[in-house]
Design a protein around this motif. Sequence first.
Motif, mmCIF file in Angstrom:
data_model
loop_
_atom_site.group_PDB
_atom_site.id
_atom_site.type_symbol
_atom_site.label_atom_id
_atom_site.label_comp_id
_atom_site.label_asym_id
_atom_site.label_seq_id
_atom_site.Cartn_x
_atom_site.Cartn_y
_atom_site.Cartn_z
ATOM 1 N N HIS A 428 10.276 -7.951 16.519
ATOM 2 C CA HIS A 428 10.436 -6.643 16.373
ATOM 3 C C HIS A 428 11.435 -5.934 17.066
ATOM 4 O O HIS A 428 11.696 -4.783 17.036
ATOM 5 N N LYS A 451 13.356 -14.039 4.183
ATOM 6 C CA LYS A 451 13.096 -13.565 3.015
ATOM 7 C C LYS A 451 13.624 -14.491 2.209
ATOM 8 O O LYS A 451 12.945 -14.681 0.886
ATOM 9 N N ALA A 486 7.417 -11.447 6.322
ATOM 10 C CA ALA A 486 7.435 -10.067 6.510
ATOM 11 C C ALA A 486 5.951 -9.324 6.518
ATOM 12 O O ALA A 486 4.918 -9.851 5.706
ATOM 13 N N PRO A 487 5.651 -8.303 7.316
ATOM 14 C CA PRO A 487 4.429 -7.817 7.353
ATOM 15 C C PRO A 487 3.638 -7.389 6.307
ATOM 16 O O PRO A 487 4.526 -6.474 5.154
ATOM 17 N N GLU A 488 2.426 -7.270 5.673
ATOM 18 C CA GLU A 488 1.950 -7.187 4.574
ATOM 19 C C GLU A 488 1.436 -5.616 4.878
ATOM 20 O O GLU A 488 1.135 -5.156 5.828
ATOM 21 N N PRO A 489 1.613 -4.783 3.946
ATOM 22 C CA PRO A 489 0.721 -3.500 3.832
ATOM 23 C C PRO A 489 -0.537 -3.336 3.999
ATOM 24 O O PRO A 489 -1.229 -4.414 3.698
ATOM 25 N N TRP A 493 -2.507 1.276 0.660
ATOM 26 C CA TRP A 493 -1.899 1.878 1.568
ATOM 27 C C TRP A 493 -1.326 3.110 0.852
ATOM 28 O O TRP A 493 -1.045 4.128 1.348
ATOM 29 N N ASP A 570 -10.311 -1.135 6.581
ATOM 30 C CA ASP A 570 -9.042 -0.267 5.797
ATOM 31 C C ASP A 570 -9.801 0.763 5.009
ATOM 32 O O ASP A 570 -9.436 1.720 4.602
ATOM 33 N N GLU A 624 3.559 1.330 7.542
ATOM 34 C CA GLU A 624 3.990 0.566 8.604
ATOM 35 C C GLU A 624 4.835 -0.473 8.283
ATOM 36 O O GLU A 624 5.461 -1.138 9.090
ATOM 37 N N HIS A 625 4.388 -1.384 7.198
ATOM 38 C CA HIS A 625 5.315 -2.352 6.954
ATOM 39 C C HIS A 625 6.782 -1.965 6.272
ATOM 40 O O HIS A 625 7.431 -3.028 6.367
ATOM 41 N N ARG A 626 6.982 -0.844 6.326
ATOM 42 C CA ARG A 626 8.373 -0.490 5.999
ATOM 43 C C ARG A 626 9.151 0.193 7.223
ATOM 44 O O ARG A 626 10.169 0.440 7.347
ATOM 45 N N PRO A 629 8.385 -1.799 13.734
ATOM 46 C CA PRO A 629 7.143 -1.951 14.649
ATOM 47 C C PRO A 629 7.087 -1.327 16.029
ATOM 48 O O PRO A 629 5.804 -0.692 16.453
#
Length: 664
Positions: A428, A451, A486-489, A493, A570, A624-626, A629
Amino acid sequence: MLAEVRIEIAAVAARPVADAPVVVVGAGPVGVRFAQELRRRCPQQPLVVYGSEPWAPYNRVQLSAFLAGKTDWSSLTQGLALPEDPNADVRLHCAVTAIDRAGRCVQDASGRWQPYASLVLAIGSRARVPDIPGIGQANVFVFRDLNDTQRLFARRARSRRTVVLGGGLLGLEAARAMQRLNTDVWVIEHAPRLMASQLDDEGSALLRAQVEAAGIHVLTDTRVKAVHGHGRVEGVALRGGERVDCDTVVVAAGIQPNVDLAVACGLPVGRGIRVDDAMRTGDPHIYAIGECAEHRGAVYGIVAPGFEQASVAVHSVAGGQAHYEGSLVATRLKVLDLPVFSMGQLGLAGDDAELRSVCHDAGADGTHRRIAVRRGRLVGALAVGACREMSRLQEAVLARRRVMPWQLWRFRRSGSLWPAEEATSVVHWPGAAIVCNCNGVTRAQLGDAMKAGCRSVGELAACTRASTVCGSCKPLLAELAGSGAAPEPVRGWRGLAAVALIAFAFALAIAVLPGLPYMDSVQAAWQWDRLWRDSLYKQVSGFGVLGLTAIGLLLTFRKRIARLRLGHFDTWRFAHVAIGLAVLAVLYVHTGGRLGSQLDGALMVAFTGLILVGGASAAVIAFEHRLAPSLVRRWRSRSVWLHILLFWPVPVLLGFHVLKSYYF
């Protein structure tokens, strides 16, 4: 013979310079870095690399770990492969002995002359040996290269007591390595404290305690006056008259740039080979980088500035524009397993009146931290012991971040400039935070490598060179590699973001815009103001608000009752936000968009505030995925408390509102 040499020089100089290669003298980490980057930038450029040692290029920073048996040869050479292609000629165990600037060629130890289009001197430095009587006897060693390491390997097995001259990083590492076979080791430092250039009194005291706990004797604020012996070392005499008996002396008293080649060919020399911001020497075709170079009066004795200089020199040699403005030296390593970080201006000499220094000492966990601020901006930081904020402090010093008074108060009390929830794992860290100090690799660069498919420490190291010098950042790379992709949305969303933004905009409009106007004529077919004037309509919309609010509270039970697991969370969250928007719409109908006064006004403010906070929270979750954190985590924590603060008056105010309506 002299005539033959002159004829050969003339013949070589007559060749077209345009066809000549770029010649690099020095196969240490900085010279190798230049060759690697030049090959990437100019794949067809002819290149000749000279190395005076017989070994493949290796990492001198890890020689102490190699001597101590903590690393192997493969780790020592990781990331230092020279280009292997038809346009690259690597000549190891072949020292360059002379430079002919007029003919633009160099001569090696075999007498061969090599022309150059550009010449890069990366010839490093050698150990500085103080002028002490008796220092030239047998069993006096320096610790600078692999040859020295091999000699110490052999000597360590026979030494009963070793004295190390120098209490800097190299001296302490040499002391620990020589102690491996139960040798009695002493460290003698002329300064009042260990690592005097990097640490203050308190930090050095912690380090000294760690060193002495490892069984190494430490003497500070004293000098060696003479080395006793009759051809072989028998002991050292100190300035105060004391004598320390020993059979081995290791000199780790600093470095001295290698400038002999430059002096012989007439290049300007000070402490090192003088260079400008493009890394050019006094000759426009000759460059100097690394520990042999002197830039703006500074000679850097660590590898990271050399890598920066190599990058600048590559741009200059290739015809580009690049300027080196100096390096902000950062020490970030482990000394006898104790983390040490020091960077920037700390005012250790006490001669800077504008510098404000703030300290934090934690006796319980044996840590010490100091920061230095000038005109409200962070200019230096020091930490001895575990410090999770190390990279963030480094980034803040580099960027000269502004430090607020309450941050200084927090630092003095807790040792942290930032709230505890912001001290996160490397996963983070902000993109600009430096993970690998030696190579200047940032968290963003490592993220880009991940990536591109890098998932292991080895793959990240091969792609970015992180951890290939001192290796102290390998645990961070392991932590990062274990974080996966990378974190998934969150699910749905986009829909969540749309509803959240609509709810937020609607609540904001109610808060700042006037309500709907009353009808100015009773002749109109539709009297819209009856919606908030007529008792029946008001009861319908009022109980609608009450019912929707109760339904919206079901999300709380979905979160806290283990057996209630119907549907994905969700989906429940989306429904909660959509119900909040519906509550706001019905409330608008119920009031005509008016906030009201007294208890009614307080109820409307609470409802509107709840929707504003809820809409903002849902938007943050959707994106939050963009987002960073740390930002998401802070907002989530704070939004929960804002929800509680705004909601607790609602049942009370709503009860009074209903009672008032029916009573009157």
